[in-house]
Write an enzyme that holds these catalytic residues in place. Structure first.
Site, PDB file in Angstrom:
ATOM      1  N   GLY B  61      -8.214  24.934 -44.863  1.00 54.08           N
ATOM      2  CA  GLY B  61      -9.084  24.633 -43.727  1.00 54.08           C
ATOM      3  C   GLY B  61     -10.188  25.647 -43.485  1.00 54.08           C
ATOM      4  O   GLY B  61     -10.476  26.486 -44.333  1.00 54.08           O
ATOM      5  N   SER B  62     -10.772  25.560 -42.297  1.00 45.74           N
ATOM      6  CA  SER B  62     -11.988  26.288 -41.947  1.00 45.74           C
ATOM      7  C   SER B  62     -11.874  27.794 -42.159  1.00 45.74           C
ATOM      8  O   SER B  62     -10.851  28.408 -41.863  1.00 45.74           O
ATOM      9  CB  SER B  62     -12.324  26.031 -40.481  1.00 45.74           C
ATOM     10  OG  SER B  62     -13.323  26.920 -40.049  1.00 45.74           O
ATOM     11  N   THR B  63     -12.979  28.404 -42.652  1.00 41.15           N
ATOM     12  CA  THR B  63     -13.017  29.856 -42.829  1.00 41.15           C
ATOM     13  C   THR B  63     -12.989  30.571 -41.484  1.00 41.15           C
ATOM     14  O   THR B  63     -12.698  31.760 -41.414  1.00 41.15           O
ATOM     15  CB  THR B  63     -14.286  30.296 -43.578  1.00 41.15           C
ATOM     16  OG1 THR B  63     -15.426  29.800 -42.876  1.00 41.15           O
ATOM     17  CG2 THR B  63     -14.296  29.774 -44.989  1.00 41.15           C
ATOM     18  N   VAL B  64     -13.295  29.845 -40.416  1.00 42.43           N
ATOM     19  CA  VAL B  64     -13.225  30.427 -39.080  1.00 42.43           C
ATOM     20  C   VAL B  64     -11.769  30.774 -38.738  1.00 42.43           C
ATOM     21  O   VAL B  64     -11.492  31.544 -37.828  1.00 42.43           O
ATOM     22  CB  VAL B  64     -13.853  29.452 -38.054  1.00 42.43           C
ATOM     23  CG1 VAL B  64     -13.726  29.965 -36.644  1.00 42.43           C
ATOM     24  CG2 VAL B  64     -15.321  29.241 -38.383  1.00 42.43           C
TER      25      VAL B  64
END
Lengths: 393, 269
Positions: B61-64
């Site tokens: 999922g998201s790198t955030v």
């Protein structure tokens, strides 16, 4: 495992002798280097930082930036944020969001990072050359500069690109090495694609490629603008860091032996476009993900010149520099009834504060905008001519 | 009983000790780890991470997602350590900037929820308290395209009545090949076995015991098998039909690692 060898100076930074931000930065580079199998750190010429919008990084992000507060060592550009700083918009935001966003911007400015606020820094603010080692975040820019320019960066995140900017180095692995830039998949496309077709090809190929580099065949006439659309769409739905286009991009001869072959026909492209379109009349037409170039802006101006807008709102997104140097085009678009925003875009601004249905020609926005809890939009994905039909009476 | 140590790859420096929380899944921190440090993955719903050693397959999922760990750390709710089977950038970034020790390249099915684990994120050393290690050699014995499966008798202490290879505890100073040849002779009477390939050690957890198993591929020209008390039967099966038998843990999967060697036709003595 031989592992990553730090120089004596780097060891001192690792042990915290040069300060806390430097310590955290080099430890992050060290960890990522170990992960990627690097044996050393190498100097970089520039960095580009994502993780700017408060919508994306939240409180954890602000804490991280405070911890990392120090001057960067190489020219470093910055991604878009949640609104247009000088002119406001594209949507209403609450006071807290505004305050937090400005806090983030102030930290970056304090660190000596350019106030570029664009996902296309390669047009003006931060132009890499062929063979440059750089450390960039922002998936659409990474894949663009690797593929079209031949600069060398791995797919960095906001924190890792910032760490590299602080140290002035990055671990030597992956895309920094010739071996890491070879295509392992060959994609034959049976008909010539336009801008939207390339965006759709990106969405279609992403899950199939996953993280593999592809050589695209059959698109010798592809323009930089079309490949920008392809870059953004492909990298939004995959971890692909680079592609080659036969006869077009500078390193298309880098292909692995025994590369797998994928054939793509026109039907799959058309199906991808229709599958991603809600078909409902949008409340907003949003164009400029990635940010528009001067050429794109004047093209759109030409299409709406002398006409009056009807129906949905029309928002265009670009960088400060492009807007500044495209005064005539901007005036034409504003006379028509459209708006041109800088510093921000439809993905990183809290669009759902004001809109629920958006039309766009961006494959990247088509992936992000419908996500619930993030963009919350019903999206119509189609070409620019079809989008403008909604607003040209 | 003592501590058992395994070496992985150190990815984020620091040392810590805590109870294991094991989730056999890829995790997207953005969306699957709540602000209170509780897991929100459909297979591991409600597991609490603060102060624990968080063991999971890897990130997605998201790198955030990196910032999720920092946010937890800032509020004292972060896990004390992270162990992944196979790590990727986002989790490593999150662990490093949040100063959470992290190690990967370790089979996560050797951990039980609640195990007390010590982790060293620089050397990659991970130890589990109060377990016993037993070193075992398992021989995959082949004759032509046939693999010898032994049916374990109901008098053996582990996995009775299941099928397996020829296995035995390694005695001090024995290497896998020596143990293998000795066990083959004891359990089958076969005396001409030769080694073709040795595999990497695999680990199987059984309550407080961790079996460190060294797989060896051997060949023989002898068909006749004389059983001892450890086995109640045997079969020479077609090597590609091993999945049809109820075999001891990881037996069939480990055999797959030898398939390239077998298919290259290196089995002729």
């Amino acid at each position: 495992m031989k592992g990553l060898q730090l120089t004596r100076d780097e060891e001192r930074i690792f042990d915290g002798e040069k300060g806390e931000p430097q310590k955290v930065a080099i430890r992050l580079l060290y960890s990522l280097g170990e992960l990627g199998g690097a044996d050393r750190l190498i100097p970089i010429k520039s960095a580009h930082i994502s993780g700017v919008s408060y919508k994306n990084i939240g409180e954890g992000g602000i804490q991280f930036l405070r911890k990392m507060m120090t001057k960067v060592k190489v020219p470093t550009s910055l991604n878009p944020l949640g609104f247009d700083i000088e002119n406001g918009g594209p949507v209403e935001i609450d006071q807290n969001f505004h305050k937090k966003q400005m806090e983030i911007i102030d930290i970056y400015r304090e660190m000596g990072i350019m106030e570029s606020y664009t996902c296309t820094p390669y047009y003006f603010y931060n132009k890499p050359s062929f063979g440059d080692h750089i450390s960039w975040a922002e998936s659409s820019a990474i894949i663009y500069v690797n593929s079209l320019i031949g600069a060398r960066t791995n797919r960095e995140s906001g924190p890792s690109a910032l760490a590299a900017a602080i140290i002035g180095k990055t671990p030597d692995h992956g895309l920094h090495r010739n071996d890491g830039r070879k295509a392992s998949v060959i994609v034959n496309v049976d008909s010539e694609l336009d801008y939207t077709g390339f965006a759709a090809l990106g969405l279609y190929l992403g899950p199939k490629l996953n993280r593999s580099i592809a050589l695209i065949r059959g698109q010798r006439k592809a323009s930089d603008l079309e490949l920008k659309a392809f870059s953004a769409a492909l990298s939004a739905v995959s971890s692909v860091p680079m592609f080659h286009v036969e006869g077009v991009t500078p390193e298309y001869n880098l292909v692995s032996d025994g590369a797998e072959v994928i054939n793509v026909d026109k039907g799959s492209i058309d199906e991808t476009i229709s599958k991603n379109s809600s078909k409902e009349e949008p409340e907003l037409i949003a164009i400029g993900c990635p940010h528009l170039s001067a050429e794109e802006l004047s093209y759109i101006a030409g299409l709406v010149k002398g006409k009056k807008k009807v129906g949905p709102d029309l928002f265009l997104f670009t960088s400060r520099e492009v807007k500044e140097n495209s005064k005539d085009a901007v005036k034409t678009i504003e006379n028509f009834g459209g708006k041109v925003f800088v510093d921000t875009c439809m993905v990183v601004s809290p669009l759902s504060n004001s809109y629920g249905k958006t039309g766009t020609n961006s494959g990247k926005a088509t992936f992000y905008l419908p996500l619930s809890g993030y963009g919350n939009q019903k999206v119509t994905f189609t070409g620019i001519m079809d989008l403008l039909k909604w607003v040209i009476g | 009983m003592g501590d058992w140590m395994i070496k992985g790859r150190g990815l984020a420096p620091g040392k810590s000790r805590g109870a294991a929380v094991v989730c056999d899944q890829f995790i997207s921190p953005l969306g699957e780890i709540g602000r209170d440090g509780t897991l929100n993955n459909s297979n591991c719903q409600g597991m609490k991470l603060p102060g624990k050693i968080f063991v999971f397959k890897g990130g997605k999922g998201s790198t955030v997602g990196s910032y999720v760990f920092l946010d937890l750390k800032g509020r004292g709710l972060a896990p004390a350590g992270i162990i992944n089977e196979s790590a990727e950038q986002m989790i490593v970034t999150g662990a490093t900037i949040s100063e959470i020790p992290m190690v990967d390249s370790i089979p996560i099915d050797i951990f039980y929820n609640g195990d007390i684990i010590t982790i060293d994120g620089k050397s990659g050393n991970v130890s589990i308290e109060n377990v016993t290690k037993k070193k075992i050699t398992t021989v995959y014995l082949m004759r032509g395209d046939r693999l010898l499966l032994m049916k374990r008798s109901d008098r053996v202490s582990t996995y009775p009545s299941q099928y397996g290879g020829i296995s035995g505890y390694m005695e001090a100073n024995e290497n896998p090949e020596q143990t293998g040849k000795r066990e083959i002779l004891e359990e089958t009477g076969i005396s001409d076995a030769e080694t073709v390939a040795e595999g990497k050690a695999i680990y199987v957890r059984n309550n407080n015991v961790i079996f460190e198993i060294y797989p060896v591929l051997m060949v023989t020209s002898m068909e006749r098998v004389e059983l001892n008390w450890e086995n109640s039967g045997y079969e020479w099966i077609k090597y590609d039909s091993v999945d049809k038998y109820e075999t001891v843990p990881k037996f069939a999967k480990t055999f797959q690692t030898f398939l390239p060697v077998i298919r290259q036709g290196k089995l002729q003595q």
